[in-house]
Design a protein around this motif. Structure first.
Motif, short mmCIF file in Angstrom:
data_model
loop_
_atom_site.label_atom_id
_atom_site.label_comp_id
_atom_site.label_asym_id
_atom_site.label_seq_id
_atom_site.Cartn_x
_atom_site.Cartn_y
_atom_site.Cartn_z
N GLU A 51 -18.64 1.23 18.94
CA GLU A 51 -19.75 0.45 19.85
C GLU A 51 -20.95 0.78 19.33
N ASP A 52 -20.41 2.43 19.24
CA ASP A 52 -21.95 2.82 18.16
C ASP A 52 -22.01 2.63 17.37
N ALA A 53 -20.87 2.69 16.42
CA ALA A 53 -21.33 2.45 14.66
C ALA A 53 -21.60 0.91 14.44
N VAL A 54 -21.41 0.20 15.49
CA VAL A 54 -22.17 -1.68 14.94
C VAL A 54 -23.61 -1.57 14.60
N PRO A 55 -23.63 -1.03 16.06
CA PRO A 55 -25.57 -0.91 15.99
C PRO A 55 -25.94 -0.30 15.05
N ALA A 56 -25.83 0.61 14.66
CA ALA A 56 -26.11 1.13 13.91
C ALA A 56 -26.38 0.60 12.38
N LEU A 57 -24.71 0.17 12.63
CA LEU A 57 -24.74 -0.92 11.69
C LEU A 57 -25.71 -1.61 10.60
N ASP A 72 -0.45 -3.03 22.32
CA ASP A 72 -0.68 -4.08 21.06
C ASP A 72 -1.17 -4.81 20.62
N HIS A 73 -1.31 -5.04 22.05
CA HIS A 73 -2.65 -6.39 22.32
C HIS A 73 -3.68 -6.09 21.80
N LEU A 74 -3.80 -4.83 22.63
CA LEU A 74 -5.47 -4.33 21.72
C LEU A 74 -6.17 -3.92 20.59
N ASP A 75 -4.52 -3.41 20.41
CA ASP A 75 -5.05 -2.83 18.60
C ASP A 75 -5.89 -4.45 18.31
N GLN A 76 -4.81 -5.30 18.40
CA GLN A 76 -5.92 -6.61 17.52
C GLN A 76 -6.77 -7.77 18.43
N LEU A 77 -6.58 -6.97 19.93
CA LEU A 77 -7.65 -7.72 20.55
C LEU A 77 -9.42 -7.12 20.49
N GLU A 78 -9.46 -5.61 19.54
CA GLU A 78 -10.38 -4.99 18.81
C GLU A 78 -10.77 -5.50 17.94
N PHE A 79 -9.87 -5.68 17.10
CA PHE A 79 -10.90 -6.13 15.36
C PHE A 79 -11.25 -7.95 15.96
N PHE A 80 -10.30 -8.64 16.39
CA PHE A 80 -10.86 -9.96 16.45
C PHE A 80 -11.00 -10.55 17.77
N VAL A 81 -11.62 -9.75 19.00
CA VAL A 81 -12.57 -10.20 19.61
C VAL A 81 -13.48 -9.24 19.73
N LYS A 82 -13.12 -7.39 19.98
CA LYS A 82 -14.36 -6.86 20.49
C LYS A 82 -15.37 -6.81 18.84
N SER A 83 -14.58 -6.65 18.28
CA SER A 83 -15.71 -6.75 16.74
C SER A 83 -16.61 -8.14 17.07
N PRO A 84 -16.12 -8.97 16.77
CA PRO A 84 -17.17 -9.51 16.42
C PRO A 84 -18.10 -9.99 18.09
N THR A 85 -18.19 -9.92 19.06
CA THR A 85 -18.41 -9.66 19.61
C THR A 85 -19.57 -8.61 19.74
N LEU A 86 -19.76 -6.98 19.05
CA LEU A 86 -20.92 -6.15 19.29
C LEU A 86 -21.29 -6.73 17.78
N LEU A 87 -20.48 -7.47 16.82
CA LEU A 87 -22.07 -7.68 16.02
C LEU A 87 -22.38 -9.08 16.04
N ARG A 107 -24.07 -9.57 19.44
CA ARG A 107 -24.24 -9.18 20.08
C ARG A 107 -26.07 -8.21 19.15
N ALA A 108 -25.47 -7.37 18.79
CA ALA A 108 -25.89 -6.48 17.21
C ALA A 108 -26.99 -7.65 16.37
N ALA A 109 -26.36 -8.37 15.97
CA ALA A 109 -27.84 -9.01 15.34
C ALA A 109 -28.42 -10.39 15.67
N LEU A 110 -28.01 -10.81 17.53
CA LEU A 110 -28.83 -11.25 17.91
C LEU A 110 -30.55 -11.40 17.96
N PRO A 111 -31.55 -10.27 18.31
CA PRO A 111 -32.16 -10.02 17.18
C PRO A 111 -33.06 -10.25 16.50
N GLY A 112 -32.71 -10.12 15.76
CA GLY A 112 -32.52 -10.33 13.87
C GLY A 112 -32.48 -12.18 13.47
N MET A 113 -31.68 -12.89 14.85
CA MET A 113 -31.26 -14.08 14.11
C MET A 113 -32.56 -14.54 14.76
#
Length: 244
Positions: free
Chosen positions: A66-72, A106-121, A123-129
Protein backbone atom coordinates in the motif's frame (compact mmCIF):
# COMPACT_ATOMS: atom_id res chain seq x y z
CA UNK A 1 -6.73 12.07 -23.27
CA UNK A 2 -3.19 12.26 -24.67
CA UNK A 3 -2.67 8.94 -26.43
CA UNK A 4 -0.11 7.47 -26.48
CA UNK A 5 1.17 8.79 -23.17
CA UNK A 6 2.78 6.84 -20.36
CA UNK A 7 1.75 3.23 -19.74
CA UNK A 8 2.57 1.25 -16.62
CA UNK A 9 2.74 -2.52 -17.10
CA UNK A 10 3.12 -4.48 -13.90
CA UNK A 11 4.96 -7.79 -13.78
CA UNK A 12 6.64 -6.90 -17.06
CA UNK A 13 10.07 -8.47 -16.65
CA UNK A 14 9.02 -11.59 -18.58
CA UNK A 15 6.08 -13.50 -20.03
CA UNK A 16 2.90 -11.71 -21.00
CA UNK A 17 3.93 -8.50 -19.28
CA UNK A 18 7.13 -8.24 -21.30
CA UNK A 19 5.26 -8.81 -24.57
CA UNK A 20 2.69 -6.17 -23.63
CA UNK A 21 5.39 -3.66 -22.72
CA UNK A 22 7.23 -4.20 -26.01
CA UNK A 23 4.03 -3.83 -28.03
CA UNK A 24 2.88 -0.66 -26.29
CA UNK A 25 6.31 0.90 -26.77
CA UNK A 26 6.14 0.02 -30.47
CA UNK A 27 2.82 1.87 -30.59
CA UNK A 28 4.43 5.00 -29.19
CA UNK A 29 3.77 4.70 -25.47
CA UNK A 30 6.47 5.55 -22.95
CA UNK A 31 6.45 2.34 -20.95
CA UNK A 32 7.15 1.84 -17.26
CA UNK A 33 8.35 -1.75 -16.99
CA UNK A 34 7.51 -2.83 -13.45
CA UNK A 35 9.15 -5.76 -11.70
CA UNK A 36 9.41 -7.12 -8.18
CA UNK A 37 12.27 -9.62 -8.30
CA UNK A 38 13.20 -9.84 -11.98
CA UNK A 39 15.38 -6.74 -12.32
CA UNK A 40 17.64 -8.27 -14.96
CA UNK A 41 14.65 -9.33 -17.01
CA UNK A 42 13.10 -5.88 -16.75
CA UNK A 43 16.33 -4.26 -17.89
CA UNK A 44 16.44 -6.65 -20.85
CA UNK A 45 12.89 -5.60 -21.81
CA UNK A 46 13.87 -1.94 -21.55
CA UNK A 47 16.91 -2.57 -23.74
CA UNK A 48 14.77 -4.32 -26.38
CA UNK A 49 12.38 -1.40 -26.42
CA UNK A 50 15.14 1.20 -26.70
CA UNK A 51 16.95 -0.77 -29.40
CA UNK A 52 13.72 -0.61 -31.41
CA UNK A 53 13.50 3.17 -30.95
CA UNK A 54 11.01 3.21 -28.08
CA UNK A 55 10.99 4.80 -24.65
CA UNK A 56 11.04 2.74 -21.46
CA UNK A 57 12.38 2.63 -17.93
CA UNK A 58 12.41 -0.17 -15.35
CA UNK A 59 10.79 0.39 -11.95
CA UNK A 60 11.07 -2.03 -9.06
CA UNK A 61 8.07 -2.14 -6.72
CA UNK A 62 5.83 -4.60 -4.91
CA UNK A 63 2.41 -3.81 -6.36
CA UNK A 64 0.52 -5.33 -3.44
CA UNK A 65 2.20 -2.93 -0.99
CA UNK A 66 0.00 0.00 0.00
CA UNK A 67 2.95 2.36 0.43
CA UNK A 68 4.97 1.17 -2.57
CA UNK A 69 2.27 1.68 -5.20
CA UNK A 70 1.72 5.45 -4.73
CA UNK A 71 5.50 5.89 -4.62
CA UNK A 72 5.79 3.89 -7.86
CA UNK A 73 3.27 6.10 -9.65
CA UNK A 74 5.06 9.21 -8.44
CA UNK A 75 8.43 7.90 -9.62
CA UNK A 76 7.04 6.95 -13.03
CA UNK A 77 5.39 10.36 -13.42
CA UNK A 78 8.63 12.15 -12.53
CA UNK A 79 10.61 10.05 -15.03
CA UNK A 80 8.25 9.43 -17.96
CA UNK A 81 5.19 11.57 -17.31
CA UNK A 82 1.85 10.91 -15.60
CA UNK A 83 0.49 7.40 -16.14
CA UNK A 84 -2.57 7.39 -18.38
CA UNK A 85 -2.69 3.64 -19.02
CA UNK A 86 -2.43 0.95 -16.35
CA UNK A 87 -2.03 -2.70 -17.33
CA UNK A 88 -2.39 -4.79 -14.16
CA UNK A 89 -0.59 -7.95 -15.17
CA UNK A 90 1.48 -8.90 -12.09
CA UNK A 91 0.79 -12.35 -10.67
CA UNK A 92 2.24 -14.85 -8.25
CA UNK A 93 2.08 -18.59 -7.54
CA UNK A 94 -1.33 -20.18 -7.97
CA UNK A 95 -1.08 -23.72 -6.64
CA UNK A 96 -3.72 -26.40 -6.85
CA UNK A 97 -5.30 -26.82 -3.40
CA UNK A 98 -8.08 -29.28 -2.57
CA UNK A 99 -11.04 -27.69 -0.80
CA UNK A 100 -10.44 -29.70 2.38
CA UNK A 101 -6.99 -28.12 2.60
CA UNK A 102 -8.04 -24.61 1.56
CA UNK A 103 -7.41 -21.77 4.01
CA UNK A 104 -8.43 -18.15 4.12
CA UNK A 105 -4.76 -17.27 3.65
CA UNK A 106 -4.82 -19.18 0.36
CA UNK A 107 -7.67 -16.95 -0.78
CA UNK A 108 -5.95 -13.80 0.42
CA UNK A 109 -2.76 -14.70 -1.46
CA UNK A 110 -4.73 -14.62 -4.72
CA UNK A 111 -6.93 -11.65 -3.83
CA UNK A 112 -3.87 -9.54 -3.06
CA UNK A 113 -2.57 -9.91 -6.62
CA UNK A 114 -5.85 -9.77 -8.49
CA UNK A 115 -8.04 -7.43 -6.41
CA UNK A 116 -5.84 -5.48 -4.00
CA UNK A 117 -3.09 -4.66 -6.51
CA UNK A 118 -5.42 -3.34 -9.25
CA UNK A 119 -7.26 -1.31 -6.61
CA UNK A 120 -4.04 0.30 -5.40
CA UNK A 121 -2.84 0.96 -8.95
CA UNK A 122 -6.07 2.53 -10.17
CA UNK A 123 -6.46 4.63 -7.05
CA UNK A 124 -2.91 5.98 -7.41
CA UNK A 125 -3.29 6.63 -11.15
CA UNK A 126 -6.64 8.38 -10.98
CA UNK A 127 -5.42 11.94 -10.31
CA UNK A 128 -3.16 11.86 -13.35
CA UNK A 129 -5.81 10.31 -15.56
CA UNK A 130 -8.42 12.85 -14.51
CA UNK A 131 -5.99 15.71 -15.10
CA UNK A 132 -5.28 14.31 -18.58
CA UNK A 133 -8.96 14.09 -19.40
CA UNK A 134 -9.11 10.29 -19.45
CA UNK A 135 -7.20 7.07 -19.23
CA UNK A 136 -7.13 3.33 -19.78
CA UNK A 137 -7.20 0.46 -17.31
CA UNK A 138 -6.69 -3.13 -18.44
CA UNK A 139 -6.76 -6.01 -15.99
CA UNK A 140 -5.14 -9.26 -17.08
CA UNK A 141 -7.38 -12.11 -15.95
CA UNK A 142 -7.67 -15.73 -17.01
CA UNK A 143 -10.21 -17.87 -18.82
CA UNK A 144 -9.89 -20.26 -15.86
CA UNK A 145 -12.54 -18.01 -14.31
CA UNK A 146 -14.90 -19.65 -16.82
CA UNK A 147 -13.29 -23.11 -16.99
CA UNK A 148 -13.16 -23.45 -13.17
CA UNK A 149 -10.85 -26.48 -12.89
CA UNK A 150 -11.00 -28.57 -9.73
CA UNK A 151 -8.45 -27.63 -7.09
CA UNK A 152 -8.13 -24.03 -8.26
CA UNK A 153 -10.93 -22.41 -6.25
CA UNK A 154 -8.81 -19.66 -4.65
CA UNK A 155 -7.36 -18.62 -8.00
CA UNK A 156 -10.71 -18.86 -9.78
CA UNK A 157 -12.47 -16.85 -7.07
CA UNK A 158 -9.93 -14.03 -7.32
CA UNK A 159 -9.95 -13.99 -11.11
CA UNK A 160 -13.76 -14.01 -11.08
CA UNK A 161 -13.70 -11.01 -8.75
CA UNK A 162 -11.94 -9.08 -11.50
CA UNK A 163 -15.09 -9.34 -13.60
CA UNK A 164 -17.01 -7.39 -10.96
CA UNK A 165 -14.25 -4.82 -10.60
CA UNK A 166 -14.20 -4.25 -14.34
CA UNK A 167 -17.93 -3.67 -14.66
CA UNK A 168 -18.23 -1.46 -11.59
CA UNK A 169 -15.18 0.64 -12.31
CA UNK A 170 -16.24 1.08 -15.94
CA UNK A 171 -19.50 2.65 -14.77
CA UNK A 172 -17.84 4.74 -12.09
CA UNK A 173 -14.92 6.01 -14.13
CA UNK A 174 -16.57 6.33 -17.52
CA UNK A 175 -17.75 9.90 -16.85
CA UNK A 176 -14.07 10.81 -16.42
CA UNK A 177 -13.15 9.40 -19.83
CA UNK A 178 -11.48 6.34 -18.28
CA UNK A 179 -12.14 2.93 -19.80
CA UNK A 180 -11.76 -0.30 -17.82
CA UNK A 181 -11.54 -3.72 -19.46
CA UNK A 182 -10.52 -7.27 -18.59
CA UNK A 183 -8.44 -9.46 -20.90
CA UNK A 184 -8.72 -13.18 -20.14
CA UNK A 185 -5.98 -15.21 -21.81
CA UNK A 186 -6.17 -18.95 -22.15
CA UNK A 187 -3.02 -20.98 -21.69
CA UNK A 188 -0.34 -18.90 -23.36
CA UNK A 189 3.03 -20.68 -23.07
CA UNK A 190 5.80 -18.42 -21.78
CA UNK A 191 9.28 -18.99 -20.35
CA UNK A 192 8.15 -21.06 -17.36
CA UNK A 193 6.36 -23.52 -19.66
CA UNK A 194 9.49 -24.48 -21.60
CA UNK A 195 9.49 -28.18 -22.39
CA UNK A 196 5.85 -28.80 -21.45
CA UNK A 197 3.80 -30.83 -23.95
CA UNK A 198 0.94 -28.62 -25.18
CA UNK A 199 -0.49 -31.04 -27.77
CA UNK A 200 -3.51 -32.20 -25.75
CA UNK A 201 -4.58 -28.63 -24.99
CA UNK A 202 -3.98 -27.56 -28.58
CA UNK A 203 -6.42 -30.16 -29.93
CA UNK A 204 -9.18 -28.48 -27.89
CA UNK A 205 -8.58 -25.04 -29.42
CA UNK A 206 -10.88 -24.36 -32.41
CA UNK A 207 -8.20 -22.26 -34.13
CA UNK A 208 -5.82 -25.20 -33.89
CA UNK A 209 -2.80 -23.59 -32.24
CA UNK A 210 -1.49 -22.37 -28.93
CA UNK A 211 -1.77 -18.69 -28.17
CA UNK A 212 1.29 -16.47 -28.19
CA UNK A 213 2.12 -13.60 -25.84
CA UNK A 214 1.84 -11.29 -28.84
CA UNK A 215 -1.84 -12.26 -29.19
CA UNK A 216 -2.55 -10.92 -25.72
CA UNK A 217 -0.37 -7.87 -26.29
CA UNK A 218 -2.28 -6.99 -29.46
CA UNK A 219 -5.59 -7.06 -27.60
CA UNK A 220 -4.25 -4.87 -24.81
CA UNK A 221 -2.76 -2.48 -27.38
CA UNK A 222 -6.16 -1.99 -28.99
CA UNK A 223 -7.93 -1.41 -25.69
CA UNK A 224 -5.49 1.31 -24.62
CA UNK A 225 -5.48 2.97 -28.03
CA UNK A 226 -7.64 5.82 -29.23
CA UNK A 227 -9.42 3.30 -31.47
CA UNK A 228 -10.43 1.33 -28.36
CA UNK A 229 -11.88 4.34 -26.61
CA UNK A 230 -15.52 3.24 -26.87
CA UNK A 231 -14.92 -0.19 -25.34
CA UNK A 232 -15.37 -0.38 -21.58
CA UNK A 233 -16.65 -2.79 -18.95
CA UNK A 234 -15.87 -5.77 -21.16
CA UNK A 235 -14.07 -9.05 -20.62
CA UNK A 236 -12.34 -10.34 -23.71
CA UNK A 237 -11.04 -13.90 -23.92
CA UNK A 238 -7.87 -14.43 -25.92
CA UNK A 239 -7.83 -18.20 -26.21
CA UNK A 240 -8.55 -19.20 -29.80
CA UNK A 241 -12.09 -20.15 -28.89
CA UNK A 242 -11.07 -22.69 -26.25
CA UNK A 243 -13.90 -21.42 -24.01
CA UNK A 244 -17.06 -20.39 -25.84
Amino acid sequence: MPTPGTALVTGASRGLGAAIAVRLAADGWAVAVNYRHGRDGALDVVERIRDAGGTAEAFGADVVDEDAVPALLEEVAATLGPVTAVVANATGPHPEIAVEDLTWRDHLDQLEFFVKSPTLLVRAALPGMRAAGGGRVVLIGSDLADRAPAGMSAYVAAKSAQVGLTKTWAKELGPHGITVNLVQPGWIPVERHAGIDTSAYETEVPLGRMGRPEDVAATVAHLVSEAGGFITGQRISVNGGHVL
